[in-house]
Design an enzyme around this catalytic site. Structure first.
Site, PDB file in Angstrom:
ATOM      1  CG  HIS A 109      79.005  25.389  40.141  1.00 13.78           C
ATOM      2  ND1 HIS A 109      81.208  24.985  40.490  1.00 13.78           N
ATOM      3  CD2 HIS A 109      79.157  25.623  40.969  1.00 13.78           C
ATOM      4  CE1 HIS A 109      80.707  24.892  41.420  1.00 13.78           C
ATOM      5  NE2 HIS A 109      79.378  25.034  42.310  1.00 13.78           N
ATOM      6  CG  HIS A 175      82.114  21.200  51.615  1.00  2.62           C
ATOM      7  ND1 HIS A 175      81.388  20.747  51.740  1.00  2.62           N
ATOM      8  CD2 HIS A 175      82.679  21.569  50.379  1.00  2.62           C
ATOM      9  CE1 HIS A 175      79.930  21.351  50.557  1.00  2.62           C
ATOM     10  NE2 HIS A 175      81.303  22.012  49.842  1.00  2.62           N
TER      11      HIS A 175
END
Length: 425
Positions: A109, A175
């Protein structure tokens, strides 16, 4: 008669009215109704005092000079203001002079800003603790420590490698390809190099039937992740489960595998819901911070994917004020209009040639092959269209569009108010 359903959107909520005769089901996790006997702080303290598979953290800290705490970044709603002070206190009980660094696990990220760090930890920790934000492309801070079971190189942040004691905080949620978040994910992808993350998130693994929400055993992505955590000597974790208000309702601490599995078991008991197939499925990404961009919203779409009829419509509600969230992700869909060709190209890509965002694109393409997606957000219409979706300004407008596409006005609707909190069977 209309049924009003509250949907998280950014840091707020929107109310959507659905005709009762069209509402097939509202799929919600029982976890959000779970009322713990202890407060948030008491939950974490109890976990720290009763670790699973390890001594107490204060005992492990004795004689350990360099201590590194891996912490999540701005994209995860981990209640670090509660967890981190208690971890720091526990470490310093065992070693008051410990040299502690908080390592922010950004994975691939963008860098977490100072403002985001302050919002996450509070001003006291920002002012008094050493914090380092991981950069997966900074070769000067990366070290190769071996080979993953998949064959990829295990290259991670050298602060983690050089630590005398490596611990992590995090949270566990379903997830969409790793099975569950938390635990061993702190190391890979958390503080790994871009090349290592790319290899682990390869097309063959993403396509594996075990790489799905709620599955750890036999999941090849998890196999690599646990190996990476052991190789990095991740000695201790503190992981929490949170409700829709982002409050701690359960906490575990101790061994990165055993404690994590206990947290996953808790989630399994409360998060599983039976699918109720419908032509239209409305879903969110649970609001802020996971609905900041379109990239992350793919996660919520996979919950809808599990219960939408083939050829149906997914209405994805995600604020997306940060835009698409991935340049490669956006470019892939903008430049290739044929999703089947795109999928064939992904599956033909060798592990070592995996490109950034490929896994998200692959899963998104899988969703789009089965259903059309109408996207309710603040992202520009052109961007939404680039990504093969139909933009809508509101859920009401999206339902009208869906009715028009399906050529009927009585199609059944299933609503998933928080797509990242449920495991749809």
């Amino acid at each position: 008669m209309m049924t009003t359903i509250k949907l998280p959107y950014g840091k707020e909520h929107i109310n959507v009215k659905i005709p009762e005769e069209r509402l097939n089901a509202v799929l919600v996790s029982e976890m959000h109704e779970y009322k713990p006997e202890l407060s948030q702080i008491e939950q974490v303290k109890k976990a720290l005092e009763n670790p699973i598979g390890t001594p107490r953290l204060k005992e492990m800290a004795k004689g350990k000079n360099k201590v590194v705490i891996i912490a999540s970044d701005h994209t995860r709603p981990v209640p670090s203001k509660i967890i981190m002070p208690l971890m720091l206190e526990e470490i310093r009980k065992g070693n008051p002079d410990a040299d502690i660094t908080i390592l922010i696990s950004t994975g691939c990220h963008r860098e977490t800003t100072k403002e985001e760090l302050e919002a996450k930890f509070g001003s006291e920790i920002i002012a008094n603790e050493k914090i380092y934000v991981h950069d997966c492309d900074d070769e000067s801070m990366l070290v190769n420590i071996g080979v993953l079971p998949s064959g990829g190189l295990l290259i991670i942040n050298k602060l983690a490698v050089e630590a005398d004691l490596l611990v992590s905080e995090g949270f566990i949620e379903p997830h969409f390809f790793a099975g569950f978040s938390g635990g061993r994910k702190s190391v890979l992808p958390g503080v790994a190099s871009r090349a290592t993350v790319m290899y682990n998130h390869n097309a063959e693994f993403i396509d594996n039937e075990k790489a799905r929400t709620g599955i750890i055993d036999g999941n090849p992505i998890q196999t690599d992740m646990l190996y990476a955590a052991r190789a990095a000597r991740l000695d201790f974790i503190v992981n929490v489960v949170i409700n829709s208000e982002k409050e701690v309702i359960f906490a575990v601490a101790g061994d990165c595998d055993l404690a994590h599995k206990e947290g996953c078991k808790f989630l399994n008991d409360y998060c599983k819901v039976d699918s109720v197939p419908s032509d239209i499925v409305i879903v969110t990404n649970g609001g802020y911070p996971l609905d900041q961009n379109i990239y992350q919203a793919v996660k919520g779409m996979t919950a809808a994917e599990a219960t939408v009829n083939e050829g149906g419509i997914i209405i994805m509600v995600a604020k997306s004020n940060d835009g698409h969230g991935g340049d490669h992700f956006h470019k892939t869909f903008k430049e290739e209009k044929d999703v089947s060709k795109m999928m064939d190209a992904f599956l033909a890509t060798p592990s070592e040639k995996t490109i950034p965002d490929q896994w998200q694109s692959q899963i998104f393409a899988r969703v789009l092959k089965n259903a059309k997606v109408i996207y309710v957000s603040e992202a520009p219409d052109e961007m939404v269209s680039d990504l093969h979706m139909i933009p809508a300004a509101s859920v009401e407008e999206a339902i009208k569009l869906a009715d028009k596409i399906l050529a009927k006005e009585d199609a059944k609707i299933t609503v998933i108010p928080d797509g990242v909190s449920v495991i749809v069977l």
